[in-house]
Design a protein around this motif. Structure first.
Motif, PDB file in Angstrom:
ATOM      1  N   ALA A   1      11.003  -7.062   5.667  1.00 18.85           N
ATOM      2  CA  ALA A   1      10.124  -6.064   5.549  1.00 18.85           C
ATOM      3  C   ALA A   1       9.863  -4.850   6.926  1.00 18.85           C
ATOM      4  O   ALA A   1       9.618  -3.950   6.665  1.00 18.85           O
ATOM      5  CB  ALA A   1       8.792  -6.722   5.503  1.00 18.85           C
ATOM      6  N   GLU A   2      10.425  -5.473   8.111  1.00 19.05           N
ATOM      7  CA  GLU A   2      10.506  -4.824   9.129  1.00 19.05           C
ATOM      8  C   GLU A   2      11.502  -5.024  10.096  1.00 19.05           C
ATOM      9  O   GLU A   2      11.791  -6.195  10.176  1.00 19.05           O
ATOM     10  CB  GLU A   2       8.886  -4.747   9.953  1.00 19.05           C
ATOM     11  CG  GLU A   2       7.893  -4.194   9.314  1.00 19.05           C
ATOM     12  CD  GLU A   2       6.720  -4.294  10.510  1.00 19.05           C
ATOM     13  OE1 GLU A   2       6.897  -4.731  11.654  1.00 19.05           O
ATOM     14  OE2 GLU A   2       5.515  -3.989  10.007  1.00 19.05           O
TER      15      GLU A   2
ATOM     16  N   ALA B   1       2.584  -2.496   6.905  1.00 17.45           N
ATOM     17  CA  ALA B   1       1.307  -2.546   6.632  1.00 17.45           C
ATOM     18  C   ALA B   1       0.758  -1.038   6.470  1.00 17.45           C
ATOM     19  O   ALA B   1      -0.575  -1.148   5.826  1.00 17.45           O
ATOM     20  CB  ALA B   1       0.339  -3.412   7.822  1.00 17.45           C
ATOM     21  N   ASP B   2       1.334  -0.131   6.922  1.00 17.15           N
ATOM     22  CA  ASP B   2       0.821   1.192   6.652  1.00 17.15           C
ATOM     23  C   ASP B   2       1.567   2.183   5.612  1.00 17.15           C
ATOM     24  O   ASP B   2       1.573   3.264   5.718  1.00 17.15           O
ATOM     25  CB  ASP B   2       0.948   1.887   8.045  1.00 17.15           C
ATOM     26  CG  ASP B   2      -0.177   1.474   8.989  1.00 17.15           C
ATOM     27  OD1 ASP B   2      -1.203   0.997   8.587  1.00 17.15           O
ATOM     28  OD2 ASP B   2       0.190   1.299  10.102  1.00 17.15           O
ATOM     29  N   ILE B   3       2.335   1.523   4.642  1.00 21.51           N
ATOM     30  CA  ILE B   3       3.126   2.236   3.877  1.00 21.51           C
ATOM     31  C   ILE B   3       2.836   1.855   2.387  1.00 21.51           C
ATOM     32  O   ILE B   3       2.535   0.564   1.908  1.00 21.51           O
ATOM     33  CB  ILE B   3       4.581   2.179   3.941  1.00 21.51           C
ATOM     34  CG1 ILE B   3       5.195   0.610   3.899  1.00 21.51           C
ATOM     35  CG2 ILE B   3       4.953   2.610   5.463  1.00 21.51           C
ATOM     36  CD1 ILE B   3       6.647   0.557   4.099  1.00 21.51           C
ATOM     37  N   ALA B   4       3.055   2.604   1.365  1.00 27.35           N
ATOM     38  CA  ALA B   4       2.861   2.320  -0.060  1.00 27.35           C
ATOM     39  C   ALA B   4       3.844   3.330  -0.792  1.00 27.35           C
ATOM     40  O   ALA B   4       3.860   4.423  -0.521  1.00 27.35           O
ATOM     41  CB  ALA B   4       1.467   2.372  -0.420  1.00 27.35           C
ATOM     42  N   TYR B   5       4.261   2.772  -1.755  1.00 27.14           N
ATOM     43  CA  TYR B   5       4.965   3.707  -2.885  1.00 27.14           C
ATOM     44  C   TYR B   5       5.264   2.969  -4.031  1.00 27.14           C
ATOM     45  O   TYR B   5       5.636   1.852  -4.143  1.00 27.14           O
ATOM     46  CB  TYR B   5       6.481   3.753  -2.106  1.00 27.14           C
ATOM     47  CG  TYR B   5       7.501   4.391  -2.874  1.00 27.14           C
ATOM     48  CD1 TYR B   5       7.431   5.906  -3.245  1.00 27.14           C
ATOM     49  CD2 TYR B   5       8.621   3.886  -3.463  1.00 27.14           C
ATOM     50  CE1 TYR B   5       8.298   6.409  -4.049  1.00 27.14           C
ATOM     51  CE2 TYR B   5       9.602   4.371  -4.457  1.00 27.14           C
ATOM     52  CZ  TYR B   5       9.177   5.858  -4.793  1.00 27.14           C
ATOM     53  OH  TYR B   5      10.217   6.300  -5.628  1.00 27.14           O
ATOM     54  N   SER B   6       5.198   4.037  -4.881  1.00 28.35           N
ATOM     55  CA  SER B   6       5.686   3.655  -6.457  1.00 28.35           C
ATOM     56  C   SER B   6       6.298   4.947  -7.375  1.00 28.35           C
ATOM     57  O   SER B   6       5.757   6.013  -7.095  1.00 28.35           O
ATOM     58  CB  SER B   6       4.586   3.103  -7.428  1.00 28.35           C
ATOM     59  OG  SER B   6       4.973   2.709  -8.547  1.00 28.35           O
ATOM     60  N   SER B   7       7.305   4.533  -7.846  1.00 29.93           N
ATOM     61  CA  SER B   7       8.008   5.425  -8.760  1.00 29.93           C
ATOM     62  C   SER B   7       7.805   5.320 -10.355  1.00 29.93           C
ATOM     63  O   SER B   7       8.213   5.897 -11.210  1.00 29.93           O
ATOM     64  CB  SER B   7       9.279   5.848  -8.618  1.00 29.93           C
ATOM     65  OG  SER B   7      10.142   4.702  -8.787  1.00 29.93           O
ATOM     66  N   PHE B   8       7.052   4.054 -10.330  1.00 28.91           N
ATOM     67  CA  PHE B   8       6.608   3.534 -11.866  1.00 28.91           C
ATOM     68  C   PHE B   8       7.890   3.190 -12.537  1.00 28.91           C
ATOM     69  O   PHE B   8       7.956   3.181 -13.859  1.00 28.91           O
ATOM     70  CB  PHE B   8       5.778   4.573 -12.391  1.00 28.91           C
ATOM     71  CG  PHE B   8       4.745   4.967 -11.577  1.00 28.91           C
ATOM     72  CD1 PHE B   8       3.439   4.178 -11.435  1.00 28.91           C
ATOM     73  CD2 PHE B   8       4.750   6.343 -11.076  1.00 28.91           C
ATOM     74  CE1 PHE B   8       2.500   4.552 -10.637  1.00 28.91           C
ATOM     75  CE2 PHE B   8       3.556   6.585 -10.220  1.00 28.91           C
ATOM     76  CZ  PHE B   8       2.422   6.065 -10.180  1.00 28.91           C
ATOM     77  N   GLU B   9       9.032   2.934 -11.972  1.00 26.32           N
ATOM     78  CA  GLU B   9      10.587   2.671 -12.499  1.00 26.32           C
ATOM     79  C   GLU B   9      10.239   0.979 -12.713  1.00 26.32           C
ATOM     80  O   GLU B   9      11.258   0.524 -13.578  1.00 26.32           O
ATOM     81  CB  GLU B   9      11.459   3.141 -11.737  1.00 26.32           C
ATOM     82  CG  GLU B   9      11.599   4.549 -11.760  1.00 26.32           C
ATOM     83  CD  GLU B   9      11.683   5.100 -12.938  1.00 26.32           C
ATOM     84  OE1 GLU B   9      12.418   4.706 -13.660  1.00 26.32           O
ATOM     85  OE2 GLU B   9      11.366   6.252 -13.423  1.00 26.32           O
TER      86      GLU B   9
END
Length: 317
Positions: A19-20, A50-58
């Motif tokens: 994760a890091e 802990a400070d990131i988020a992401y989605s492409s909905f794939e």
């Protein structure tokens, strides 16, 4: 700990994946994993997990975001083949640090109306429309929660700290990576043939920038065709000749003299757009190719079926 040894990198794992990763330079690389934890979908430089988020909905996961699990198939989506309909509910990221500053960006389809709720917002940037989608980016601080609500379709939702950079990826698990978007949200697309081999690389406008052929044995898949150039002109002028394959996007470029008949080179049998242009000046010529004919200083013949003995001779008078 033996003082003679120094850490090269420090790893933190989540569900068996890194994760890091913090090397001795001190610049942390953080990762989000999806597709049942098999592939990294986001990499962030200079940002903690802990400070990131992401989605492409794939894929199956939500990338540290909270939203309704339903997604909408749309082959025009910036990341791949799916996007999210805001009518299904808001997208939210909680548990942020209110004293930190973050960047939130997303792509919305023409007609969408999205509202961001996230502390104090600044540096709002709206990009140009590309393939019916527009990228929007803003900075926010003073909130532990960020949300996007409204109507219409959005894609490629990113949250990460100011000063960090995020690169994202989408996959077809049986083939490989189908797209990547860099820190500037500039996409590159990858197409595969039925055997799972890389076929085309496309730019953010989905134009082919590289094409790959796979030939096994002595004979190529398409017989080569000799392109002839016949000129009947006494002026020593050169012409640019460009053939662009409608099938693969491959481009063949030649330079021809108006005072000579010559063989320009060989191309595979295929359907081409043929562009012919005088290098300088504006004199009018009559261009011919197969049953096509046109006059001017340049011409484009579209959808020309080029084969041995068929539409392979260009004439200029």
């Amino acid at each position: 700990k033996d003082s003679r040894y120094k850490d090269e990198s420090v790893y933190k794992f989540l569900s068996g994946n890194p994760a890091e990763v913090t090397p001795k330079s001190g610049i942390t690389l953080s990762y989000l994993w999806d597709y049942y934890k098999n592939f990294p979908v986001a990499q962030v430089t200079s940002g903690n997990a802990a400070d990131i988020a992401y989605s492409s909905f794939e894929a199956d996961g939500t990338g540290n975001l909270t939203y309704a699990t339903a997604k909408t198939a749309d082959v025009s989506s910036p990341s791949g083949s799916y996007c999210y309909n805001l009518a299904s509910g808001a997208i939210q990221r909680a548990s942020l640090t209110s004293t930190n500053a973050y960047i939130l960006s997303y792509c919305y389809k023409t007609g969408a109306a999205a509202t961001v709720t996230a502390g104090t917002q600044s540096n709002i940037i709206t990009g140009s429309v590309r393939n019916g989608w527009t990228n929007k980016q803003l900075q926010f601080t003073g909130s532990t929660t960020a949300s996007i609500a409204g109507t219409g379709f959005i894609d490629e939702v990113r949250i990460y700290p100011v000063g960090a950079q995020m690169t994202t990826y989408a996959y077809s698990p049986l083939a490989g990576m189908i797209s990547t978007s860099d820190a500037n949200n500039k996409a590159t697309y990858y197409q595969f043939d039925k055997l799972g081999r890389l076929k085309n690389i496309k730019d953010q406008n989905r134009n082919i920038t590289k094409n790959f052929f796979y030939n096994y044995g002595a004979a190529p898949s398409s017989p080569p065709v000799l392109i002839n150039f016949n000129a009947n002109n006494t002026t020593a002028i050169q012409f640019d000749v460009q053939l662009t394959s409608k099938t693969t996007g491959q481009v063949f470029l030649y330079v021809a003299n108006a005072t000579a008949n010559a063989a320009l080179g060989t191309v595979p049998s295929d359907i081409y757009d043929v562009f012919i242009s005088r290098k300088s000046g504006t004199l009018t010529y009559i261009f011919g190719l197969c049953t096509f004919s046109s006059s001017g200083s340049s011409v484009t013949f579209y959808n020309v079926q080029v084969a041995a003995g068929t539409c392979n001779t260009i004439t200029i008078n």
